[in-house]
Motif scaffolding. Sequence first.
Motif, PDB file in Angstrom:
ATOM      1  N   SER A 102      61.406 -58.415  -2.985  1.00 51.67           N
ATOM      2  CA  SER A 102      60.865 -59.717  -2.599  1.00 51.67           C
ATOM      3  C   SER A 102      59.389 -59.594  -2.228  1.00 51.67           C
ATOM      4  CB  SER A 102      61.660 -60.277  -1.424  1.00 51.67           C
ATOM      5  OG  SER A 102      61.130 -61.486  -0.998  1.00 51.67           O
ATOM      6  N   PHE A 103      59.044 -58.557  -1.481  1.00 57.00           N
ATOM      7  CA  PHE A 103      57.653 -58.324  -1.121  1.00 57.00           C
ATOM      8  C   PHE A 103      56.801 -58.135  -2.368  1.00 57.00           C
ATOM      9  CE2 PHE A 103      54.222 -55.286  -0.426  1.00 57.00           C
ATOM     10  CZ  PHE A 103      53.458 -55.980   0.494  1.00 57.00           C
ATOM     11  N   ASN A 104      57.291 -57.305  -3.295  1.00 52.20           N
ATOM     12  CA  ASN A 104      56.538 -57.049  -4.520  1.00 52.20           C
ATOM     13  C   ASN A 104      56.357 -58.320  -5.343  1.00 52.20           C
ATOM     14  OD1 ASN A 104      56.176 -54.321  -3.993  1.00 52.20           O
ATOM     15  ND2 ASN A 104      58.081 -53.752  -4.996  1.00 52.20           N
ATOM     16  N   LEU A 105      57.393 -59.153  -5.395  1.00 52.84           N
ATOM     17  CA  LEU A 105      57.281 -60.404  -6.140  1.00 52.84           C
ATOM     18  C   LEU A 105      56.277 -61.354  -5.488  1.00 52.84           C
ATOM     19  CD1 LEU A 105      61.033 -60.986  -7.025  1.00 52.84           C
ATOM     20  CD2 LEU A 105      59.187 -60.441  -8.620  1.00 52.84           C
ATOM     21  N   ARG A 106      56.292 -61.413  -4.152  1.00 53.43           N
ATOM     22  CA  ARG A 106      55.315 -62.268  -3.452  1.00 53.43           C
ATOM     23  C   ARG A 106      53.903 -61.756  -3.702  1.00 53.43           C
ATOM     24  NH1 ARG A 106      58.685 -61.602   1.019  1.00 53.43           N
ATOM     25  NH2 ARG A 106      57.024 -60.519   2.112  1.00 53.43           N
ATOM     26  N   ASN A 142      58.036 -63.756 -14.043  1.00 52.98           N
ATOM     27  CA  ASN A 142      59.292 -64.494 -13.982  1.00 52.98           C
ATOM     28  C   ASN A 142      59.461 -65.109 -12.590  1.00 52.98           C
ATOM     29  OD1 ASN A 142      61.829 -65.485 -14.324  1.00 52.98           O
ATOM     30  ND2 ASN A 142      62.836 -63.503 -14.586  1.00 52.98           N
ATOM     31  N   PRO A 143      58.967 -66.316 -12.374  1.00 53.30           N
ATOM     32  CA  PRO A 143      59.063 -66.921 -11.050  1.00 53.30           C
ATOM     33  C   PRO A 143      60.502 -67.179 -10.606  1.00 53.30           C
ATOM     34  CG  PRO A 143      57.710 -68.268 -12.531  1.00 53.30           C
ATOM     35  CD  PRO A 143      58.239 -67.142 -13.315  1.00 53.30           C
ATOM     36  N   ALA A 144      61.427 -67.317 -11.524  1.00 49.40           N
ATOM     37  CA  ALA A 144      62.824 -67.555 -11.160  1.00 49.40           C
ATOM     38  C   ALA A 144      63.435 -66.338 -10.470  1.00 49.40           C
ATOM     39  CB  ALA A 144      63.628 -67.907 -12.402  1.00 49.40           C
ATOM     40  N   ARG A 145      62.859 -65.168 -10.697  1.00 48.63           N
ATOM     41  CA  ARG A 145      63.381 -63.950 -10.074  1.00 48.63           C
ATOM     42  C   ARG A 145      63.238 -64.011  -8.554  1.00 48.63           C
ATOM     43  NH1 ARG A 145      67.121 -60.444  -9.739  1.00 48.63           N
ATOM     44  NH2 ARG A 145      66.457 -58.422  -8.989  1.00 48.63           N
ATOM     45  N   MET A 146      62.199 -64.683  -8.062  1.00 46.46           N
ATOM     46  CA  MET A 146      62.011 -64.805  -6.613  1.00 46.46           C
ATOM     47  C   MET A 146      63.212 -65.518  -5.984  1.00 46.46           C
ATOM     48  SD  MET A 146      57.991 -65.684  -6.210  1.00 46.46           S
ATOM     49  CE  MET A 146      58.069 -65.644  -4.437  1.00 46.46           C
ATOM     50  N   ARG A 152      68.351 -65.361  -2.904  1.00 51.39           N
ATOM     51  CA  ARG A 152      69.768 -65.711  -2.822  1.00 51.39           C
ATOM     52  C   ARG A 152      70.647 -64.469  -2.745  1.00 51.39           C
ATOM     53  NH1 ARG A 152      71.044 -71.207  -6.088  1.00 51.39           N
ATOM     54  NH2 ARG A 152      69.508 -72.457  -4.980  1.00 51.39           N
ATOM     55  N   ASP A 153      70.282 -63.415  -3.472  1.00 53.80           N
ATOM     56  CA  ASP A 153      71.035 -62.167  -3.396  1.00 53.80           C
ATOM     57  C   ASP A 153      70.948 -61.576  -1.987  1.00 53.80           C
ATOM     58  OD1 ASP A 153      71.853 -62.329  -6.017  1.00 53.80           O
ATOM     59  OD2 ASP A 153      70.378 -60.889  -6.779  1.00 53.80           O
ATOM     60  N   ALA A 154      69.773 -61.641  -1.377  1.00 52.01           N
ATOM     61  CA  ALA A 154      69.614 -61.137  -0.012  1.00 52.01           C
ATOM     62  C   ALA A 154      70.477 -61.948   0.952  1.00 52.01           C
ATOM     63  CB  ALA A 154      68.150 -61.188   0.409  1.00 52.01           C
ATOM     64  N   ALA A 155      70.515 -63.243   0.784  1.00 53.18           N
ATOM     65  CA  ALA A 155      71.351 -64.094   1.639  1.00 53.18           C
ATOM     66  C   ALA A 155      72.822 -63.752   1.438  1.00 53.18           C
ATOM     67  CB  ALA A 155      71.089 -65.558   1.334  1.00 53.18           C
ATOM     68  N   ARG A 156      73.206 -63.482   0.199  1.00 50.52           N
ATOM     69  CA  ARG A 156      74.585 -63.107  -0.104  1.00 50.52           C
ATOM     70  C   ARG A 156      74.953 -61.810   0.604  1.00 50.52           C
ATOM     71  NH1 ARG A 156      73.789 -64.118  -5.409  1.00 50.52           N
ATOM     72  NH2 ARG A 156      74.399 -66.267  -5.477  1.00 50.52           N
TER      73      ARG A 156
END
Length: 66
Positions: A25-29, A39-43, A48-52
């Motif tokens: 997440s940090f790398n994507l930000r 791929n902005p959808a990956r963020m 959501r995976d982290a919340a899961r």
Amino acid sequence: MNAQELRDKTPDQLRDELANLKKESFNLRFQQATGSLENPARMRQVRRDAARVKTILNEKAQAAAE
């Protein structure tokens, strides 16, 4: 990743998975800030995976407390 795969993991494995997701997440930000995000959808998917993972960890903690 789906919830059933996560439920099969141990709490230690889940914590490792959460750490990896936070790094990603940090790398994507960082990529978004520099304008190199492909791929902005990956963020959204990583969030959501982290919340899961957090939800499954809380479920396991609650089950252990009972």
